[in-house]
Each structure stands twice: as C-alpha cells, then as structure tokens.
Design a protein around this motif. Structure first.
Motif, mmCIF file in Angstrom:
data_model
loop_
_atom_site.group_PDB
_atom_site.id
_atom_site.type_symbol
_atom_site.label_atom_id
_atom_site.label_comp_id
_atom_site.label_asym_id
_atom_site.label_seq_id
_atom_site.Cartn_x
_atom_site.Cartn_y
_atom_site.Cartn_z
ATOM 1 N N SER A 33 0.655 -1.251 0.023
ATOM 2 C CA SER A 33 -0.110 -0.104 0.138
ATOM 3 C C SER A 33 0.810 1.242 0.064
ATOM 4 C CB SER A 33 -0.891 -0.124 1.465
ATOM 5 O OG SER A 33 -1.516 -1.011 1.413
ATOM 6 N N CYS A 34 2.041 1.279 0.134
ATOM 7 C CA CYS A 34 2.934 2.547 0.207
ATOM 8 C C CYS A 34 2.923 3.184 -1.016
ATOM 9 C CB CYS A 34 4.400 1.814 0.346
ATOM 10 S SG CYS A 34 5.454 3.302 0.638
ATOM 11 N N THR A 35 2.871 4.690 -0.735
ATOM 12 C CA THR A 35 2.669 5.690 -1.702
ATOM 13 C C THR A 35 4.143 6.136 -2.166
ATOM 14 O OG1 THR A 35 2.246 7.515 -0.360
ATOM 15 C CG2 THR A 35 0.276 6.234 -0.769
ATOM 16 N N MET A 36 4.979 5.643 -1.481
ATOM 17 C CA MET A 36 6.400 6.000 -1.518
ATOM 18 C C MET A 36 6.550 7.728 -1.190
ATOM 19 S SD MET A 36 7.842 3.746 -4.732
ATOM 20 C CE MET A 36 7.187 2.346 -5.171
ATOM 21 N N CYS A 37 5.603 8.094 -0.522
ATOM 22 C CA CYS A 37 5.622 9.541 -0.289
ATOM 23 C C CYS A 37 6.865 10.134 0.475
ATOM 24 C CB CYS A 37 4.558 9.991 0.441
ATOM 25 S SG CYS A 37 4.179 9.440 2.136
ATOM 26 N N GLY A 38 7.406 9.093 1.441
ATOM 27 C CA GLY A 38 8.658 9.530 1.816
ATOM 28 C C GLY A 38 8.497 10.245 3.349
ATOM 29 N N ARG A 39 7.422 10.519 3.802
ATOM 30 C CA ARG A 39 6.828 11.210 4.887
ATOM 31 C C ARG A 39 7.528 10.681 6.227
ATOM 32 N NH1 ARG A 39 2.082 12.266 2.011
ATOM 33 N NH2 ARG A 39 1.213 14.432 2.095
ATOM 34 N N PRO A 55 12.761 4.294 7.270
ATOM 35 C CA PRO A 55 11.617 3.497 7.278
ATOM 36 C C PRO A 55 10.795 3.228 6.223
ATOM 37 C CG PRO A 55 11.282 5.653 8.461
ATOM 38 C CD PRO A 55 12.737 5.421 8.107
ATOM 39 N N ARG A 56 10.950 4.112 5.025
ATOM 40 C CA ARG A 56 10.227 3.812 3.838
ATOM 41 C C ARG A 56 10.875 2.392 3.032
ATOM 42 N NH1 ARG A 56 10.190 7.718 -1.300
ATOM 43 N NH2 ARG A 56 12.291 7.841 -0.816
ATOM 44 N N GLU A 57 12.214 2.565 3.206
ATOM 45 C CA GLU A 57 12.814 1.261 2.738
ATOM 46 C C GLU A 57 12.500 0.040 3.429
ATOM 47 O OE1 GLU A 57 14.879 1.193 -0.173
ATOM 48 O OE2 GLU A 57 13.889 2.835 -0.509
ATOM 49 N N CYS A 117 2.124 8.578 8.503
ATOM 50 C CA CYS A 117 1.867 7.983 7.408
ATOM 51 C C CYS A 117 0.550 8.157 6.896
ATOM 52 C CB CYS A 117 2.222 6.421 7.316
ATOM 53 S SG CYS A 117 1.886 5.612 5.982
ATOM 54 N N PRO A 118 0.178 8.709 5.554
ATOM 55 C CA PRO A 118 -1.031 9.186 5.146
ATOM 56 C C PRO A 118 -2.000 7.892 4.907
ATOM 57 C CG PRO A 118 0.356 9.407 3.344
ATOM 58 C CD PRO A 118 1.287 8.903 4.540
ATOM 59 N N VAL A 119 -1.401 6.719 4.636
ATOM 60 C CA VAL A 119 -2.210 5.525 4.477
ATOM 61 C C VAL A 119 -2.162 4.431 5.530
ATOM 62 C CG1 VAL A 119 -2.250 5.740 1.979
ATOM 63 C CG2 VAL A 119 -0.523 4.633 3.023
ATOM 64 N N ASN A 120 -1.812 5.004 6.821
ATOM 65 C CA ASN A 120 -1.805 4.078 8.156
ATOM 66 C C ASN A 120 -1.072 2.971 7.796
ATOM 67 O OD1 ASN A 120 -3.473 5.857 9.274
ATOM 68 N ND2 ASN A 120 -5.500 5.076 8.682
ATOM 69 N N ILE A 121 0.072 2.996 7.532
ATOM 70 C CA ILE A 121 0.897 1.616 7.210
ATOM 71 C C ILE A 121 1.487 1.889 8.560
ATOM 72 C CG2 ILE A 121 3.030 1.115 6.266
ATOM 73 C CD1 ILE A 121 2.051 2.039 3.623
ATOM 74 N N GLU A 122 1.842 0.787 9.376
ATOM 75 C CA GLU A 122 2.631 0.825 10.532
ATOM 76 C C GLU A 122 3.977 0.009 10.208
ATOM 77 O OE1 GLU A 122 -0.795 -0.381 13.994
ATOM 78 O OE2 GLU A 122 -0.914 -1.232 11.871
HETATM 79 S S1 SF4 Z 1 4.695 7.528 4.900
HETATM 80 FE FE1 SF4 Z 1 3.460 5.717 4.433
HETATM 81 S S2 SF4 Z 1 3.028 5.871 2.378
HETATM 82 FE FE2 SF4 Z 1 4.562 7.405 2.725
HETATM 83 S S3 SF4 Z 1 6.470 6.150 2.155
HETATM 84 FE FE3 SF4 Z 1 6.096 5.803 4.367
HETATM 85 S S4 SF4 Z 1 5.120 3.970 4.430
HETATM 86 FE FE4 SF4 Z 1 5.213 4.578 2.496
#
Ligand code: SF4
Ligand code: SF4
Length: 448
Positions: A33-39, A55-57, A117-122
């Motif tokens: 589900s990751c949008t790769m936004c990097g937040r 963490p994105r990685e 995370c905007p899509v609630n990924i833990e």
């Molecule tokens: S904040 Fe969430 S959606 Fe964005 S890169 Fe990190 S895990 Fe992926």
C-alpha cells in the motif's frame, strides 16, 4: 506489541519474523500500500542523524521480498513495488535478504513514522517483529545490549544495581515499603521503576514526587526490593524470553497483593503495565505522574497558590507518553500552572515531537554512527531561549540533560528536569519568598 505464547512451555520452534509469510495479513497489505511519499523517512530521528535506517525502505524492501516469493504461496501473486530496481535479486522468502540487522537495531521505536503515514501503514510493528527473530532465533543483537540483558536477568534491573538498594532513595522520607504478599491497603501503589530507583538524577525526581504526593495527601506505598524491571527494554529489543521472565513474577506479585491502582513516572513502565501486562493477566488502572499531578493541581489538592518561577520553559514530549499513549496535554498543564512561567514550544512538538534517542532499548546501545539524536533535540530546546527544559520520562531526562550540558549550557543557564522537579522547585521558591516577607526587619547595627 503482539502477545506471544509462554516461551517456557510453547512447542513453537520459530519466533518473530524472518519469512515474509510470518507477517499478518494486515502487515502484508501494508507492504503493498505504500505510496512512496517518504513522509515516514522525513520524520525518522535515526535517519536524520545518519543511522542506516530508512523506514520507507523497510516497507519497500519487505514488499520486494513479498513480490519475489509470493508466487510460491498458494494462489499467490503480488506486483513488485513501483520502480523497483530490476537488478535486485531475492533468493529466499526471508526479509533479511534485503534488510540488515543494523537497520533494525537503529530504530528508537519513536512511532513518528506510523503517526505521519497518510495511508496508516505501521512500520514499527514490523521492525519489532524482526527484532524478535534476530534476538530469539539468532542472538544477533548489539554486544552492549547483552550487558543490559545480563543485568536484568541477574539483578532484576538493567542498571545492574543491587535490588536491595531499590528503596535507598526513600531513606529520609516517610514512605511505606511493602513486603511481597502483604495485601495493599493504600489507595495507590507507586511503581518507581529502575531509573527512578537507581539513576542519581532520577532518584531526585522520585524524591520530589514522594514529597508532592505527601503534600497532596495521597496515600501510596512502594514495593522497594520486591519491584523488578517491567521488562520494557527486553520486549522492545525482541527478547520476549527475558520479558516474560521479569513480567510474569511481577504480575503474580501484583495480583497476589490485590493491586488495582498504580502511579508511575516512567512512560516505559506506564506503557508496559497498562497495555502489555493485561496479556499476562495483569489488569490495573495505571496513571502517569503527569496525569495525577494535573488532577491534583486542578482539584486544588496540591496547593500551587504561591508556587512561582521566573523562567521560560519548554516541554519535550516523551514518545511513550505521547505517540504511544496519547498523553500530550497533562504535562504541559502541570508546568503551565506555575505562576510567572512562560511556556514555549519547540518546532517539533506533540504528535510531531522528536525522540530523545533512548527508546526501543536504544538507552542500552552505543550510538557510534552519525550524530547523536539527543544532541540534535537539545539544540532545538536551547534555540527556544528556554531557561528550563521539562521532561516527563526518566530516559528523556538523562538524554536531554546530557545533550544540553554537551552544548555547553550548565544548570544556571538551562535547567533540565522532570516536571515534578520544576513543580517542587516552584512551590519551595514561593514558600521561601513568603518566609522572607514574614521575617522581622533586621535592626540596624550601631555605626551602620
Ligand atoms: S509515509 Fe507511508 S506511504 Fe509514505 S513512504 Fe512511508 S510508509 Fe509509504
Ligand atoms: S519508529 Fe522512529 S526511529 Fe523507528 S523507523 Fe519509525 S521514525 Fe524511525
């Protein structure tokens, strides 16, 4: 963290996450589900200070392993993350095909990544599950952590101090120390915690807290030598075996004494007692000292009418009090109740607060790579122009004080301390000012 079976009895042979399919369906869905936004990466204190953790990685690399190996699962087919390098080869269904132990041990478990995370990924739950595998299955943990493990195992506390000295801080104070097995007849059990019992700075916090409770007429008792580490650092570093070894007898003792209400000044003890001991049959009403102090001040039981300080103060959020347990306002209201004080916020505060660097058992590991997390946070506190920094966690107190002193500021310039220390300072300061007013005017001496 997820409950685990009793490790002394279970027939399970593997623990934590190594094989990708050991993740739950929700964790696997996260990977897709990751949008790769990097937040998440932009707020990670480990990443910001040059540690090998992004963490994105963690999400994307786990997703690569899932995509490369899902075809072998019944009906499995998952697209790889967008833009994944075609050169990358994944030879087995292990997350450690792509993720290193150094990445996993760099995490402070601050939860800033999950929060933003905007899509609630833990992300943190995955890192902690991988730590469980590294710790329980491979004994692959930083060497220094082994010293803390041995101390918890042999002395019942990570400081490696003599359990018999747990109540030494209370020597000159009128505090009831309970014998194990004695039913608790006091309203609250005061769970002091290892830092509050053994660390010199934090013993002063415990003494201040005991004095404040006495002033407010709160009926407490402590366990003294019978209190063992809650096991927070063991659990957060994946050593569930050690966690159960500490937590199980603690729960049996508390239940045997009929304990229902617990006060603690340590957010790590607070989180473990409140959210994790129920997994072992320990169900208590746990109150953090910031919440109790707020209540005592609001109700007037703790008399703050003369308490004053002529200072500018900034409050540093503890991750385990804030993001992990949603307590943001109580400590601010406590310091804000002091007359004459000006409360200022750091740019990163509340849900966006920056970690001190000691959570997730990082307290017991060296920080040899990059810059130090506590130094960066201390610089942010100093930049507010504050003359006092308030903390509400023993680890934060140690880390922020070290950071502020490391930046060349002594106590007369920037005084770091737990909220209880600032409150007691303010009360005693107000009383001193009153007694000076009441003192008889000094008679002039002949010849003056
Ligand atoms: S904040 Fe969430 S959606 Fe964005 S890169 Fe990190 S895990 Fe992926
Ligand atoms: S929990 Fe904190 S330190 Fe760990 S990956 Fe997330 S932001 Fe980074």
């Amino acid at each position: 963290m997820r409950a685990m079976p009793n490790l002394a009895e279970t027939s399970l042979e593997s623990f934590g996450v190594n094989a990708i399919e050991n993740f739950t369906w929700k964790q696997l869905l996260d990977l897709d589900s990751c949008t790769m936004c990097g937040r998440c990466t932009s707020v990670c204190p480990a990443h910001a200070t040059g540690k090998p953790l992004d963490p994105r990685e963690i999400v994307l690399k786990s997703g690569e392993v899932m995509a490369a190996t899902a075809a072998h699962a019944p009906g499995g087919r998952v697209s790889p993350p967008l833009g994944v390098d075609a050169e990358i080869t994944v030879n087995a269904n292990s997350v450690f095909e792509r993720i290193t132990a150094e990445e996993i041990w760099s995490c402070t478990s601050c939860k800033a990544c999950d929060e933003i995370c905007p899509v609630n990924i833990e992300i943190l739950d995955k890192i902690l599950d991988m730590r469980r595998y590294l710790s329980l299955m491979e004994s692959n943990f930083p060497a220094e952590l082994g010293n803390a493990y041995r101390a918890m195992e042999n002395q019942g506390n990570p400081w490696g101090m003599n359990q018999g000295d747990r109540a030494a801080w209370a020597k000159d104070l009128d505090v009831t120390v309970l014998d194990p097995g004695t039913p608790l007849t006091h309203e609250y059990l005061y769970w002091v915690g290892c830092a509050g019992s053994f660390d010199d700075k934090n013993k002063k916090v415990t003494q201040a807290m005991a004095k404040l409770l006495k002033r407010a007429g709160i009926d407490v008792a402590i366990l003294g030598p019978s209190e063992m580490c809650t096991g927070d650092s063991a659990r957060r570093s994946g050593n569930e075996y050690l966690f159960q070894m500490l937590a199980t007898p603690n729960v049996e003792m508390l239940n045997g004494m009929g304990v229902r209400k617990i006060i603690t000044q340590c957010p790590h003890c607070f989180n473990t007692l409140k959210n994790e001991y129920p997994q072992l049959g320990g169900n208590y009403e746990v109150v953090h000292h910031s919440q109790l102090l707020e209540d005592l001040i609001t109700s007037g039981r703790l008399d703050m009418s003369n308490a004053s300080l002529d200072d500018r103060i900034t409050y540093h959020d503890s991750c385990y009090l804030g993001r992990h347990n949603d307590v943001y306002l109580a400590p601010r209201k406590v310091v804000g109740s002091i007359k004459g004080i000006q409360v200022v916020e750091m740019p990163r505060n509340g849900t966006q607060g920056m970690c001190c660097g000691a959570g997730g058992a990082r307290m017991w590991m060296e920080e040899n790579v990059g810059t130090k997390v506590n130094d960066e946070r201390a610089r942010e506190a100093i930049a507010t122009g504050a003359t006092r920094v308030a903390t509400a966690c023993p680890f934060c107190y140690i880390m922020m004080d070290d950071g502020v002193k490391g930046a060349g500021k002594d106590d007369t310039q920037v005084k770091v301390g737990d909220i209880a220390l600032h409150v007691l300072d303010a009360i005693e300061n107000g009383e001193r000012a009153l007694s000076e007013l009441d003192a008889p005017l000094r008679q002039p001496v002949a010849g003056e």
